[in-house]
Scaffold this motif. Sequence first.
Motif, mmCIF file in Angstrom:
data_model
loop_
_atom_site.group_PDB
_atom_site.id
_atom_site.type_symbol
_atom_site.label_atom_id
_atom_site.label_comp_id
_atom_site.label_asym_id
_atom_site.label_seq_id
_atom_site.Cartn_x
_atom_site.Cartn_y
_atom_site.Cartn_z
ATOM 1 N N GLY A 51 0.845 -1.185 0.000
ATOM 2 C CA GLY A 51 0.000 0.000 0.000
ATOM 3 C C GLY A 51 0.883 1.239 0.000
ATOM 4 N N VAL A 52 0.650 2.126 -0.939
ATOM 5 C CA VAL A 52 1.467 3.326 -1.053
ATOM 6 C C VAL A 52 0.699 4.483 -0.434
ATOM 7 C CG1 VAL A 52 2.573 4.925 -2.655
ATOM 8 C CG2 VAL A 52 2.570 2.475 -3.131
ATOM 9 N N GLY A 53 1.259 5.028 0.630
ATOM 10 C CA GLY A 53 0.632 6.150 1.315
ATOM 11 C C GLY A 53 1.587 7.310 1.446
ATOM 12 N N ARG A 54 1.274 8.194 2.364
ATOM 13 C CA ARG A 54 2.057 9.423 2.502
ATOM 14 C C ARG A 54 3.504 9.181 2.895
ATOM 15 N NH1 ARG A 54 -1.666 11.605 7.063
ATOM 16 N NH2 ARG A 54 -1.811 9.637 8.112
ATOM 17 N N ASP A 55 3.818 8.031 3.481
ATOM 18 C CA ASP A 55 5.202 7.738 3.823
ATOM 19 C C ASP A 55 6.050 7.434 2.589
ATOM 20 O OD1 ASP A 55 5.037 8.084 6.588
ATOM 21 O OD2 ASP A 55 4.282 6.044 6.870
ATOM 22 N N LEU A 56 5.413 7.072 1.490
ATOM 23 C CA LEU A 56 6.143 6.730 0.272
ATOM 24 C C LEU A 56 5.977 7.746 -0.852
ATOM 25 C CD1 LEU A 56 5.420 2.900 0.084
ATOM 26 C CD2 LEU A 56 7.480 4.016 0.904
ATOM 27 N N VAL A 57 4.950 8.559 -0.782
ATOM 28 C CA VAL A 57 4.679 9.509 -1.857
ATOM 29 C C VAL A 57 4.521 10.905 -1.273
ATOM 30 C CG1 VAL A 57 3.057 10.157 -3.680
ATOM 31 C CG2 VAL A 57 3.550 7.753 -3.263
ATOM 32 N N ASP A 58 5.256 11.838 -1.808
ATOM 33 C CA ASP A 58 5.136 13.235 -1.431
ATOM 34 C C ASP A 58 4.041 13.854 -2.301
ATOM 35 O OD1 ASP A 58 5.377 15.935 -0.939
ATOM 36 O OD2 ASP A 58 7.512 16.036 -1.397
ATOM 37 N N LEU A 59 2.868 14.110 -1.726
ATOM 38 C CA LEU A 59 1.729 14.588 -2.500
ATOM 39 C C LEU A 59 1.988 15.932 -3.172
ATOM 40 C CD1 LEU A 59 -1.313 13.536 -0.294
ATOM 41 C CD2 LEU A 59 -0.477 12.499 -2.397
ATOM 42 N N THR A 60 2.723 16.810 -2.529
ATOM 43 C CA THR A 60 3.025 18.106 -3.134
ATOM 44 C C THR A 60 3.837 17.914 -4.408
ATOM 45 O OG1 THR A 60 2.986 19.162 -0.973
ATOM 46 C CG2 THR A 60 4.066 20.363 -2.757
ATOM 47 N N SER A 61 4.878 17.106 -4.349
ATOM 48 C CA SER A 61 5.693 16.842 -5.537
ATOM 49 C C SER A 61 4.874 16.149 -6.613
ATOM 50 C CB SER A 61 6.894 15.968 -5.182
ATOM 51 O OG SER A 61 7.777 16.661 -4.362
ATOM 52 N N LEU A 62 4.041 15.229 -6.195
ATOM 53 C CA LEU A 62 3.210 14.508 -7.148
ATOM 54 C C LEU A 62 2.282 15.469 -7.886
ATOM 55 C CD1 LEU A 62 2.600 11.656 -8.143
ATOM 56 C CD2 LEU A 62 0.845 11.511 -6.387
ATOM 57 N N ARG A 63 1.680 16.397 -7.148
ATOM 58 C CA ARG A 63 0.781 17.375 -7.773
ATOM 59 C C ARG A 63 1.538 18.342 -8.689
ATOM 60 N NH1 ARG A 63 -1.933 17.754 -2.187
ATOM 61 N NH2 ARG A 63 -3.692 16.343 -2.450
ATOM 62 N N GLU A 64 2.755 18.687 -8.314
ATOM 63 C CA GLU A 64 3.518 19.671 -9.090
ATOM 64 C C GLU A 64 4.256 19.077 -10.277
ATOM 65 O OE1 GLU A 64 6.042 21.517 -6.225
ATOM 66 O OE2 GLU A 64 4.397 22.658 -5.340
#
Length: 77
Positions: A51-64
């Motif tokens: 499961g990929v959550g906030r510990d593995l994905v930086d949402l800000t970077s993903l959005r940008e």
Amino acid sequence: MVRVFPAPRWAGRAYLKALKAPLPQIDLFPSGGVTLQNAAAFIDAGACVLGVGRDLVDLTSLREGGWIASRNARTSS
């Protein structure tokens, strides 16, 4: 496939191995506790996916900048 939630950060490998011992035919899907530091241990213990959550994905970077920016930010730290 059975979701293991929350996946214990402190005992990921041991916990999954303990579950897989009597139930080797069950695919396990740990989530909620998977980090860069313990992801390989979960895979080594028999997890079929993570499961990929906030510990593995930086949402800000993903959005940008998409997946590549997020991945680079995590792997360089």
